[in-house]
Design a protein around this motif. Structure first.
Motif, short mmCIF file in Angstrom:
data_model
loop_
_atom_site.label_atom_id
_atom_site.label_comp_id
_atom_site.label_asym_id
_atom_site.label_seq_id
_atom_site.Cartn_x
_atom_site.Cartn_y
_atom_site.Cartn_z
N TRP A 135 39.05 33.55 32.84
CA TRP A 135 40.50 33.34 32.69
C TRP A 135 41.22 34.68 32.53
N ALA A 136 40.59 35.61 31.83
CA ALA A 136 41.19 36.95 31.70
C ALA A 136 41.27 37.63 33.06
N ALA A 137 40.21 37.43 33.89
CA ALA A 137 40.20 38.02 35.23
C ALA A 137 41.32 37.43 36.08
N LEU A 138 41.56 36.11 35.91
CA LEU A 138 42.65 35.47 36.65
C LEU A 138 43.99 36.09 36.28
N VAL A 139 44.23 36.25 34.98
CA VAL A 139 45.51 36.81 34.52
C VAL A 139 45.70 38.23 35.04
N THR A 175 42.26 38.02 51.03
CA THR A 175 42.38 38.14 49.57
C THR A 175 42.93 36.86 48.95
N LEU A 176 43.88 36.22 49.64
CA LEU A 176 44.42 34.96 49.11
C LEU A 176 43.35 33.87 49.10
N ALA A 177 42.51 33.86 50.14
CA ALA A 177 41.44 32.86 50.19
C ALA A 177 40.48 33.06 49.03
N ALA A 178 40.10 34.32 48.78
CA ALA A 178 39.19 34.60 47.66
C ALA A 178 39.84 34.22 46.33
N TYR A 179 41.14 34.53 46.18
CA TYR A 179 41.85 34.25 44.93
C TYR A 179 42.00 32.74 44.72
N LEU A 180 42.47 32.02 45.74
CA LEU A 180 42.72 30.58 45.59
C LEU A 180 41.41 29.81 45.39
N TRP A 181 40.36 30.26 46.09
CA TRP A 181 39.07 29.60 45.87
C TRP A 181 38.59 29.82 44.43
N VAL A 213 33.48 32.71 41.11
CA VAL A 213 34.85 33.21 41.19
C VAL A 213 34.80 34.61 41.79
N TYR A 214 35.84 34.93 42.56
CA TYR A 214 35.87 36.20 43.30
C TYR A 214 37.13 36.98 42.98
N PHE A 215 37.55 36.94 41.72
CA PHE A 215 38.74 37.69 41.33
C PHE A 215 38.53 39.19 41.54
N GLU A 216 37.33 39.66 41.22
CA GLU A 216 37.07 41.10 41.40
C GLU A 216 37.12 41.48 42.87
N ALA A 217 36.72 40.54 43.77
CA ALA A 217 36.79 40.83 45.21
C ALA A 217 38.24 40.90 45.66
N ALA A 218 39.09 39.98 45.16
CA ALA A 218 40.49 39.96 45.56
C ALA A 218 41.21 41.22 45.09
N CYS A 219 41.11 41.54 43.79
CA CYS A 219 41.85 42.71 43.31
C CYS A 219 41.18 44.02 43.72
N GLY A 389 24.01 24.82 54.74
CA GLY A 389 23.77 24.40 53.36
C GLY A 389 23.82 25.53 52.35
N ALA A 390 24.48 26.63 52.69
CA ALA A 390 24.53 27.77 51.77
C ALA A 390 25.50 27.55 50.62
N GLY A 391 26.36 26.55 50.73
CA GLY A 391 27.32 26.31 49.68
C GLY A 391 28.70 26.85 50.04
N ALA A 392 29.74 26.19 49.50
CA ALA A 392 31.11 26.58 49.84
C ALA A 392 31.43 27.99 49.37
N GLY A 393 30.93 28.37 48.21
CA GLY A 393 31.21 29.70 47.68
C GLY A 393 30.69 30.79 48.60
N PHE A 394 29.45 30.63 49.03
CA PHE A 394 28.87 31.65 49.91
C PHE A 394 29.58 31.67 51.26
N ALA A 395 29.90 30.47 51.79
CA ALA A 395 30.58 30.39 53.08
C ALA A 395 31.95 31.06 53.02
N ILE A 396 32.67 30.81 51.91
CA ILE A 396 33.98 31.46 51.75
C ILE A 396 33.82 32.97 51.69
#
Length: 757
Positions: A135-139, A175-181, A213-219, A389-396
């Motif tokens: 949550w801190a990473a999101l903020v 970056t928006l895709a990583a953030y929204l996911w 979560v990929y907040f570090e990837a987005a920022c 079958g890698a999972g949505a997170g990996f695919a994103i």
């Protein structure tokens, strides 16, 4: 200098001289990548009759439009494409604008970096994590994404509204895709669990559908790309600094001398052609003009690159922005404002910087379709990993990495940054390069054709010997020769007139006519007089006495040009005239050979004189007794044999050959006609400068091609790596930024180009 620039097939050079076309330059605002420039250029070129070149590196559009086309209508076209444009403001400090732009990016980068670093550390180092760290990473990530990355999102949205995709589209969507996911996972999943399910992972990927979560990837991506854009902006500013310095060299004030002798200090804009102005010791010459009073030494290195001051006095021409070293001069202005040599030189350099090489045109065509293809590849990678079958997170993560690492900004920067640095360095050395198509032709040449007089030699002729016929005096022969030649501007004529004037008054002649390739004729006291070569005498049926023929043969064998003088239907004498080799001619020919070039000399002189000079400097091939129209034939003949020919010349009679050659190199100290016909203009009489011009052109083209190779190679390698899930989006962003920085800094190496001596 003239504002006319000739155009060769396939050239992007300034075609302002084309019938029915007018040249309009626009400053373009809002471009963030090469595809922006390509889009604007396409929109402008769709206007009937318009030919446009838009340069991302200079933020400038150069447009050739039919007469009657207004700048306002062109600006409307740019605005309709989602950008803005305006006419260049001559009072605007381009350097200050560039610095302000770089500072704006710097602020966003510093802000983003301060936040991104702790987010990346806590996200990637497990011992640093604490309850609720996601949550801190999101903020912390939110302001980085939406304020630090606002420029990317705004550009993507503006272009999307116009049905276009740009490099910023990739950054924004990724970056928006990583953030929204990540927000989705954080709100609905058990985000935070670190998994390493993919066997090919580099320990930077997570692969749980709702556990990543990929907040570090987005920022992190936004931060790295901002860093790249900041370095790029500063480097582009440095690449264009040579031209800005050139433009700033002109004087800001002028001491205008009124008719009553009163001096008035006014802004340089107040000076008009024909007015007299004063140049005190240590001051810059305010504008181009002719000295009417005083003597001094002028330091012209800012224009010619020559460090040795030149002595000037009444009647001599001086160039604006040169430095008056010691004496007081009164100068009558012959050109002001945009017509001065400094302004024309800057104009030519600026036009060269807006051009594009054939390789860059290919890169632009690829960039135009690249973004939609990349989006399709990202979607394909996303779908393939989901199906596997890698999972949505990996695919994103794989899809986002493809989007971010594919951004081909380096393609758009490859040519313009090298041109900025190369043409700017050329201007500092005294070489004006007209455009990238010139660089491509310079690389291919294998033969250099040089005019002799005024190119290999100084062009400053002097009388060496006067041999009269048995019943004539040397003074009479010289005086009548000067009278016959007084109407000619040929260096030999000037030498004859100058020598005769030292000995007394020169007689007057009438009905002066030039006999091309032969000499001149005029009337002396109502009788025909002739001054020229042996062929002219033969044409008139005159026999040359053996005494004069022997003297002429001896002088020719020593490299002198002989002028036979005749009047009253008889040859009365012969005069030997010669000029000295230019200081660096022998070294220049040697360097041409080291560059793998064959050297050819053209001259109207007799064969013995021509061979004498050629042997002294090491010329490979000689064409003597060549008429002006035959110079063109020699160049065409060499090209017909399959040679790629460069022509070096400085006279009106060289203009046709300069235009016909694959590469025309004009001595800037020569005539306007020669300068207009040349692809490369040398700002001082120094054949070694022609060597530097070829070497710099080749070096610039090598840099452009190296940049393009790196940009293409990077994308070809990076996209599959990202698609196979081997890159975290943050690392992809850093790699993409590095590719652009590499291209720009590689181009800046041209600023260190050193001429060989």
């Amino acid at each position: 200098m003239t504002n006319t620039v000739r155009t060769k097939p396939g050239s992007d050079a300034d075609r302002s001289a084309s019938p029915g076309l007018t040249s309009i330059d626009l400053d373009v605002q809002g471009m963030t990548c090469a595809s922006c420039a390509t889009r604007i250029q396409k929109k402008l070129n769709r206007v009937d009759g318009v030919q446009a070149a838009v340069n991302y590196a200079t933020n400038r559009a150069h447009v050739l439009a039919p007469h009657g086309t207004t700048s306002a209508s062109l600006i409307d076209v740019v605005r309709a494409a989602g950008y803005d444009a305006s006419l260049p403001d001559p009072n605007q400090d381009a350097e200050a604008v560039a610095r302000a732009h770089a500072r704006g990016i710097e602020r966003r980068f510093v802000f983003s970096a301060c936040i991104a670093v702790p987010v990346m550390l806590v996200s990637m180092i497990t011992p640093l994590q604490f309850p609720g760290w996601q949550w801190a990473a999101l903020v912390l990530t939110t302001p980085v994404l939406f304020w630090g990355g606002w420029g990317f999102h705004r550009s993507a949205w503006v272009n999307l509204r116009h049905g276009a995709f740009t490099m910023d589209t990739l950054i924004s969507v990724g970056t928006l895709a990583a953030y929204l996911w990540s927000v989705y996972c954080l709100v609905l999943g058990s985000a935070g669990t670190i998994g390493m399910k993919h066997p090919f992972s580099l320990h930077l990927m997570r692969a749980d559908s709702l556990d990543a979560v990929y907040f570090e990837a987005a920022c992190g991506t936004i931060t790295f790309i901002l860093l790249g854009r900041w370095i790029e902006a500063r480097s582009r500013s440095e690449a264009g600094s040579a031209l800005r310095e050139l433009l700033k060299m002109g004087a800001k004030l002028v001491h205008i001398l009124d008719e009553d002798g009163t001096e008035t200090t006014k802004p340089i804009e107040a000076l008009q052609v024909g007015q007299r102005f004063v140049v005190r010791p240590g001051e810059k010459v305010a504008s181009d003009g002719d000295v009417v009073e005083g003597n001094s030494a002028i330091d012209a290195h800012v224009i010619t690159g020559e460090s040795v001051p030149v002595e000037v006095g009444p009647g001599d021409h001086v160039v604006g922005a040169t430095l008056n070293t010691n004496g007081r001069l009164v100068v009558r202005a012959t050109a002001v404002g945009a017509d001065t040599q400094l302004s024309q030189m800057a104009h030519l350099v600026e036009q060269a910087q807006t051009g594009k090489s054939n390789a860059q045109r290919l890169a632009d065509r690829i960039a135009a379709v690249f973004v939609p293809i990349v989006i399709a590849l990202a979607l394909a990678a996303f779908g393939a990993w989901l199906a596997a079958g890698a999972g949505a997170g990996f695919a994103i993560t794989a899809g986002v990495s493809v989007l971010i690492i594919s951004c081909p900004c380096a393609l758009g920067l490859a040519t313009p940054t090298a041109l900025l640095a190369g043409t700017g360095r050329g201007a500092q050395l005294g070489v004006v390069i007209r455009g990238p198509e010139v660089l491509e032709r310079a690389r291919a040449i294998d033969t250099v054709v040089m005019d002799k007089t005024g190119t290999i030699t100084t062009g400053e002729m002097s009388v060496q010997r006067v041999v009269p016929a048995a019943d004539e005096s040397g003074d009479a022969v010289l005086a009548n020769a000067a009278a016959l030649e007084a109407g000619s501007e040929h260096p030999i004529a000037e030498a004859l007139v100058a020598k005769a004037s030292e000995q007394g008054r020169v007689p007057e002649a009438s009905d002066f006519r030039v006999v091309p390739g032969r000499g001149v004729r005029a009337l002396l006291d109502g009788r025909e007089g002739l001054a020229g070569n042996a062929a002219l005498m033969a044409d008139r049926g005159m026999r040359i006495p053996s005494r004069l023929a022997d003297a002429a043969e001896t002088a020719s064998g020593q490299g002198a040009t002989v002028v036979f003088v005749a009047w009253a239907h008889a040859v009365r004498g012969v005069i030997a005239v010669s000029d000295e080799l230019a200081a660096n001619s022998e070294s220049a020919v040697e360097r041409f050979h080291e560059l793998g070039l064959r050297t050819v000399m053209l001259t109207g002189d007799n064969e013995r004189a021509a061979n004498f000079v050629a042997a002294r400097v090491g010329i490979d091939e000689v064409h003597a007794q060549v008429l002006p129209e035959q110079k063109l034939s020699v160049v065409d003949g060499l090209r017909g044999e399959g040679h790629r020919v460069a022509m070096v010349g400085d006279g009106v009679n060289d203009a046709a050959a300069l235009a016909a050659a694959d590469l025309g190199i004009a001595m800037g100290t020569g005539t306007d006609a020669a300068i207009a016909a040349g692809d490369l203009t040398l700002m001082r009489h120094d054949l070694m400068l022609a060597v530097d011009a070829v070497a710099l052109s080749r070096s610039t083209l090598r840099t452009i091609r190296g940049n393009l190779f790196w940009a293409f190679f990077y994308n070809v390698c990076a996209i599959p790596i990202a698609a196979f899930g081997l890159l975290n989006p943050m690392i992809a962003g850093a790699a993409m930024a590095f590719s652009s920085v590499f291209v720009v800094t590689n181009s800046l190496r041209l600023r260190g180009f050193r001429p060989t001596r």
